[in-house]
Design a protein around this motif. Structure first.
Motif, PDB file in Angstrom:
ATOM      1  N   GLU A   1       0.828  -1.205   0.000  1.00  0.00           N
ATOM      2  CA  GLU A   1       0.000   0.000   0.000  1.00  0.00           C
ATOM      3  C   GLU A   1       0.862   1.254   0.000  1.00  0.00           C
ATOM      4  O   GLU A   1       0.575   2.222  -0.704  1.00  0.00           O
ATOM      5  N   HIS A   2       1.959   1.232   0.792  1.00  0.00           N
ATOM      6  CA  HIS A   2       2.889   2.373   0.804  1.00  0.00           C
ATOM      7  C   HIS A   2       3.506   2.593  -0.571  1.00  0.00           C
ATOM      8  O   HIS A   2       3.615   3.724  -1.050  1.00  0.00           O
ATOM      9  N   LEU A   3       3.913   1.465  -1.200  1.00  0.00           N
ATOM     10  CA  LEU A   3       4.511   1.557  -2.524  1.00  0.00           C
ATOM     11  C   LEU A   3       3.517   2.120  -3.530  1.00  0.00           C
ATOM     12  O   LEU A   3       3.845   2.969  -4.361  1.00  0.00           O
ATOM     13  N   GLU A   4       2.267   1.642  -3.429  1.00  0.00           N
ATOM     14  CA  GLU A   4       1.218   2.124  -4.333  1.00  0.00           C
ATOM     15  C   GLU A   4       0.944   3.609  -4.119  1.00  0.00           C
ATOM     16  O   GLU A   4       0.774   4.370  -5.079  1.00  0.00           O
ATOM     17  N   GLN A   5       0.919   4.039  -2.856  1.00  0.00           N
ATOM     18  CA  GLN A   5       0.689   5.454  -2.551  1.00  0.00           C
ATOM     19  C   GLN A   5       1.831   6.328  -3.051  1.00  0.00           C
ATOM     20  O   GLN A   5       1.608   7.409  -3.605  1.00  0.00           O
ATOM     21  N   LYS A   6       3.060   5.827  -2.829  1.00  0.00           N
ATOM     22  CA  LYS A   6       4.226   6.581  -3.297  1.00  0.00           C
ATOM     23  C   LYS A   6       4.217   6.691  -4.818  1.00  0.00           C
ATOM     24  O   LYS A   6       4.509   7.749  -5.392  1.00  0.00           O
ATOM     25  N   GLU A   7       3.877   5.594  -5.481  1.00  0.00           N
ATOM     26  CA  GLU A   7       3.798   5.582  -6.942  1.00  0.00           C
ATOM     27  C   GLU A   7       2.712   6.536  -7.428  1.00  0.00           C
ATOM     28  O   GLU A   7       2.897   7.269  -8.406  1.00  0.00           O
ATOM     29  N   ASP A   8       1.578   6.538  -6.714  1.00  0.00           N
ATOM     30  CA  ASP A   8       0.473   7.419  -7.085  1.00  0.00           C
ATOM     31  C   ASP A   8       0.857   8.886  -6.921  1.00  0.00           C
ATOM     32  O   ASP A   8       0.515   9.722  -7.760  1.00  0.00           O
ATOM     33  N   GLU A   9       1.574   9.189  -5.826  1.00  0.00           N
ATOM     34  CA  GLU A   9       2.035  10.561  -5.611  1.00  0.00           C
ATOM     35  C   GLU A   9       2.985  10.993  -6.719  1.00  0.00           C
ATOM     36  O   GLU A   9       2.934  12.131  -7.198  1.00  0.00           O
ATOM     37  N   THR A  10       3.869  10.069  -7.130  1.00  0.00           N
ATOM     38  CA  THR A  10       4.810  10.376  -8.220  1.00  0.00           C
ATOM     39  C   THR A  10       4.070  10.641  -9.524  1.00  0.00           C
ATOM     40  O   THR A  10       4.369  11.598 -10.246  1.00  0.00           O
ATOM     41  N   LYS A  11       3.071   9.810  -9.808  1.00  0.00           N
ATOM     42  CA  LYS A  11       2.298   9.974 -11.048  1.00  0.00           C
ATOM     43  C   LYS A  11       1.528  11.295 -11.041  1.00  0.00           C
ATOM     44  O   LYS A  11       1.481  12.002 -12.060  1.00  0.00           O
ATOM     45  N   ARG A  12       0.951  11.623  -9.894  1.00  0.00           N
ATOM     46  CA  ARG A  12       0.202  12.885  -9.810  1.00  0.00           C
ATOM     47  C   ARG A  12       1.121  14.093  -9.994  1.00  0.00           C
ATOM     48  O   ARG A  12       0.751  15.073 -10.654  1.00  0.00           O
ATOM     49  N   ALA A  13       2.312  14.004  -9.391  1.00  0.00           N
ATOM     50  CA  ALA A  13       3.262  15.109  -9.520  1.00  0.00           C
ATOM     51  C   ALA A  13       3.711  15.273 -10.980  1.00  0.00           C
ATOM     52  O   ALA A  13       3.804  16.394 -11.496  1.00  0.00           O
ATOM     53  N   LEU A  14       3.991  14.130 -11.636  1.00  0.00           N
ATOM     54  CA  LEU A  14       4.398  14.178 -13.047  1.00  0.00           C
ATOM     55  C   LEU A  14       3.259  14.687 -13.923  1.00  0.00           C
ATOM     56  O   LEU A  14       3.491  15.434 -14.886  1.00  0.00           O
ATOM     57  N   LEU A  15       2.020  14.290 -13.606  1.00  0.00           N
ATOM     58  CA  LEU A  15       0.871  14.739 -14.386  1.00  0.00           C
ATOM     59  C   LEU A  15       0.718  16.258 -14.294  1.00  0.00           C
ATOM     60  O   LEU A  15       0.478  16.929 -15.306  1.00  0.00           O
ATOM     61  N   LYS A  16       0.866  16.784 -13.081  1.00  0.00           N
ATOM     62  CA  LYS A  16       0.783  18.236 -12.902  1.00  0.00           C
ATOM     63  C   LYS A  16       1.894  18.930 -13.689  1.00  0.00           C
ATOM     64  O   LYS A  16       1.673  19.961 -14.342  1.00  0.00           O
ATOM     65  N   GLU A  17       3.082  18.337 -13.631  1.00  0.00           N
ATOM     66  CA  GLU A  17       4.218  18.906 -14.368  1.00  0.00           C
ATOM     67  C   GLU A  17       3.952  18.885 -15.867  1.00  0.00           C
ATOM     68  O   GLU A  17       4.259  19.844 -16.587  1.00  0.00           O
ATOM     69  N   GLY A  18       3.355  17.780 -16.354  1.00  0.00           N
ATOM     70  CA  GLY A  18       3.041  17.672 -17.781  1.00  0.00           C
ATOM     71  C   GLY A  18       2.052  18.748 -18.231  1.00  0.00           C
ATOM     72  O   GLY A  18       2.230  19.368 -19.282  1.00  0.00           O
ATOM     73  N   TRP A  19       1.008  18.974 -17.432  1.00  0.00           N
ATOM     74  CA  TRP A  19       0.032  20.017 -17.783  1.00  0.00           C
ATOM     75  C   TRP A  19       0.650  21.410 -17.711  1.00  0.00           C
ATOM     76  O   TRP A  19       0.317  22.294 -18.517  1.00  0.00           O
TER      77      TRP A  19
END
Length: 642
Positions: free
Chosen positions: A472-490
């Motif tokens: 769950e921690h790994l999934e949350q960390k991965e999700d946080e990374t994806k969200r940060a990259l998504l914001k950066e992409g936009w």
């Protein structure tokens, strides 16, 4: 206590479909009797019923028996079954008589029908009624309590009886003692897994739900302490008035008068010299430091010693058992543990190296159990010494995943060392988990500017739950990374740096090829960099890639509707907006966009309908206001700016 009655469980009864089997057989026999009466006469019908009674009862009566001799009991059974069949057949006989002669005796038929239907009705009414009465009677006579009995494992006790008694009504509690606690040797304990080891070390002499009589006025107990070689028998007043009872809430499908009442968990601790303490989480009910021993014969003592010895594996040997008793008598451990049972120390606890979402459950040396937050346990307070510290992780679920078992005697020694170093009567327990496996723990006792490393502990980890937490921690960390990259992409898209936006999008999909939001970002990048045709050709690809995540899938459909709108292809855009609404009907912007297309296609009724629906959903925009103001009618001379 022979004349006293205890709680006897009454199981709820249910209407069983098994009754339809004998009813069905009676119906078939009656149907055959009807044809025999109608075509062959009464004699054949009676003979048929007697024959099937004989054959059927013969099978059931003699099934599995070695002898098949005809007994008087068997003959009587056949007669009773034949009588039952003939009684059931009276209705058939009345029907046949009516068909052949036109004569019908209504009185006899009414009596027959009343007996036939009334008998099972009366039976089941009595059956269910008596059961309900028995349950109500039990609920009004006894209340429920979870009861736990503890004693020092080295006392090697044989408990004969424990009872809560209402002497005026001659009713008694239902405590059934097994006396089967095994005393494991150090060698046996060392071979066990941590969980099993501490289960046996902390095993209660009894733990379970009991039923105590209302207005109980006596508490009785008798036991033999093998180490002390003393037998104790006590009968003392029980302070029933101290107990606070509450209504039992469960099971919900039972009426209140059957559920009855309950009290909080009751604990009983038995000590040396016949001492014991009976208490719950609120108060001490009975507390005796000592009691006089009762004389029993040497033969009775030996029976209890042998019974206790046979519960053990390693010590089920007279010589080993004697050595064990000698070793225990020569040590002072029992007395030391007894003195620690009520000891209170001002202490607090801090832990590092674990996720902050852990809270604690403490089992202390007073056998109390409580939950406490990390911030609360960090504040110093007067508490009993901890026996077990349980870590519970808050995530998608509450997971009890780690237990730190503590040797209280050794912990007390360290506490006395740090307290002896100064005037402050306060200690800090510092738990520093050093590695990812958390078993590398540094447990420090701190007080009066002195630090002592404590090693008298053992960790038990639920590996399955720990893996769930780690995943769950790994999934949350991965999700946080994806969200940060998504914001950066936009951000790159808004800055028109499409090359970096695409690289960011690729990085997201490398982490998670199923991340739907990245595909939505990619559709916009493709549109901005390669135009309408390139983006429109890949629409089915993006629909497929995002269909597992409906909100994003709806955004993709809406996006292509907007692209077609920009191309002035209003008619073609309609199904895309409609599909977006179908997938996510709670998004008002999709509804407004559909209304705008009808507005541009000069379909005022549909435009106004969708615009009003979007407004009711809480959406506001200049286009929405324009459609409603113009009542869905677009000015043909006015150009619409996309």
């Amino acid at each position: 206590m022979k004349n006293y009655r205890s709680y006897k469980r009454v199981d709820p009864v249910y209407f069983s479909g098994e009754i339809f089997f004998p009813v069905g057989l009676l119906f078939v026999a009656a149907l055959i009797s009807y044809f025999l009466l109608y075509f062959l006469g009464l004699g054949f019908a009676v003979f048929f019923n007697a024959a099937i009674a004989w054959c059927g009862y013969f099978y059931f009566y003699y099934y599995g028996r070695s002898s098949a001799s005809i007994s008087l009991e068997f003959v009587f059974g056949v007669i009773m079954i034949t009588a039952l069949l003939l009684f059931v057949d009276y209705g058939v006989y009345a029907l046949v008589t009516y068909q052949k002669t036109g004569t019908f005796n209504g009185l006899y038929f009414s009596i027959w029908l009343a007996v036939l239907l009334g008998t099972p009705l009366v039976y089941y009414t009595h059956y269910f009624g008596s059961n309900h009465y028995a349950q109500v009677n039990l609920a009004s006579t006894y209340f429920k309590a979870t009861f736990s009995v503890f004693h020092d494992r080295e006392l090697l006790m044989h408990i004969d009886s424990i009872a809560f008694v209402n002497s005026s009504k001659h009713v008694i509690s239902d405590i059934k003692l097994e006396n089967n606690i095994c005393f494991y040797s150090e060698e046996e304990l060392s071979e066990m897994e941590t969980q099993s080891k501490y289960y046996h070390l902390n095993q209660s002499a009894f733990s379970g739900l009991i039923h105590i009589p209302f207005d109980a006025d006596r508490f009785q107990m008798s036991w033999f302490s093998i180490i002390e070689d003393r037998y104790y028998k006590i009968d003392v007043p029980f302070p029933m008035e101290k107990l606070e009872l509450e209504e039992e809430k469960y099971p919900l499908d039972e009426p209140k008068n059957i559920r009855g009442k309950k009290s909080k968990r009751i604990y009983l601790h038995i000590y040396q010299k016949g001492g014991f303490k009976l208490y719950n989480d609120d108060m001490v009910l009975l507390d005796f430091e000592a009691n006089n021993e009762t004389e029993i014969t040497e033969e009775q003592k030996q029976e209890k010693i042998i019974s206790n010895r046979r519960c053990h594996r390693f010590y089920d040997n007279e010589e080993r058992f004697s050595q064990l008793i000698k070793r225990i008598k020569n040590s002072n451990d029992i007395q030391e543990r007894f003195e620690l049972k009520d000891k209170l120390v001002v202490w607090n606890l801090e832990f590092e190296g674990l996720d902050k979402r852990n809270y604690l459950e403490i089992n202390d040396n007073y056998f109390k159990y409580y939950k406490i937050e990390k911030e609360a346990i960090a504040e110093a307070a007067l508490r009993h010494l901890p026996r077990k510290i349980i870590f519970v992780h808050r995530g998608s679920y509450l997971r009890t995943w780690m237990r730190v078992h503590i040797d209280v005697q050794k912990l007390n020694q360290k506490i006395e060392e740090v307290l002896a170093a100064g005037s402050q009567n306060q200690v800090l327990f510092s738990l520093d988990f050093k590695d990812a496996a958390v078993k590398d723990l540094i447990f420090t006792v701190i007080g009066n500017d002195k630090k002592i490393v404590f090693t008298g502990w053992e960790i038990e980890i639920d590996e399955y739950r720990k893996k769930e937490i780690d995943d769950e921690h790994l999934e949350q960390k991965e999700d946080e990374t994806k969200r940060a990259l998504l914001k950066e992409g936009w951000d790159f898209v808004f800055a028109k740096n499409y090359e970096k936006a695409q690289k960011t999008c690729n990085a997201i999909l490398l982490i998670d090829p199923q991340y739907a939001s990245a595909y939505f970002l990619e559709t916009r990048i493709l549109w901005y960099t390669k135009g309408f045709e390139a983006s429109f050709k890949k629409r089915k690809y993006y629909f497929t890639k995002t269909q597992h995540e409906p909100p994003v899938n709806a955004l993709i459909y809406n996006n292509y509707g907007c692209i077609l709108d920009r191309e002035l292809r209003y008619e073609e855009s309609l199904p895309y907006f409609e599909k977006a609404i179908e997938i996510n009907p709670k998004e008002p912007i999709f509804v407004c966009n559909l209304g705008e297309m009808y507005y541009k296609l000069k379909q005022p009724e549909k435009a106004l309908k969708e615009a009003r629906k979007a407004k009711m959903m809480g959406y506001q925009s200049a286009m929405l206001t324009e459609i409603i103001t113009n009542k869905g009618k677009i000015d043909s001379d006015k150009s619409v700016i996309n």
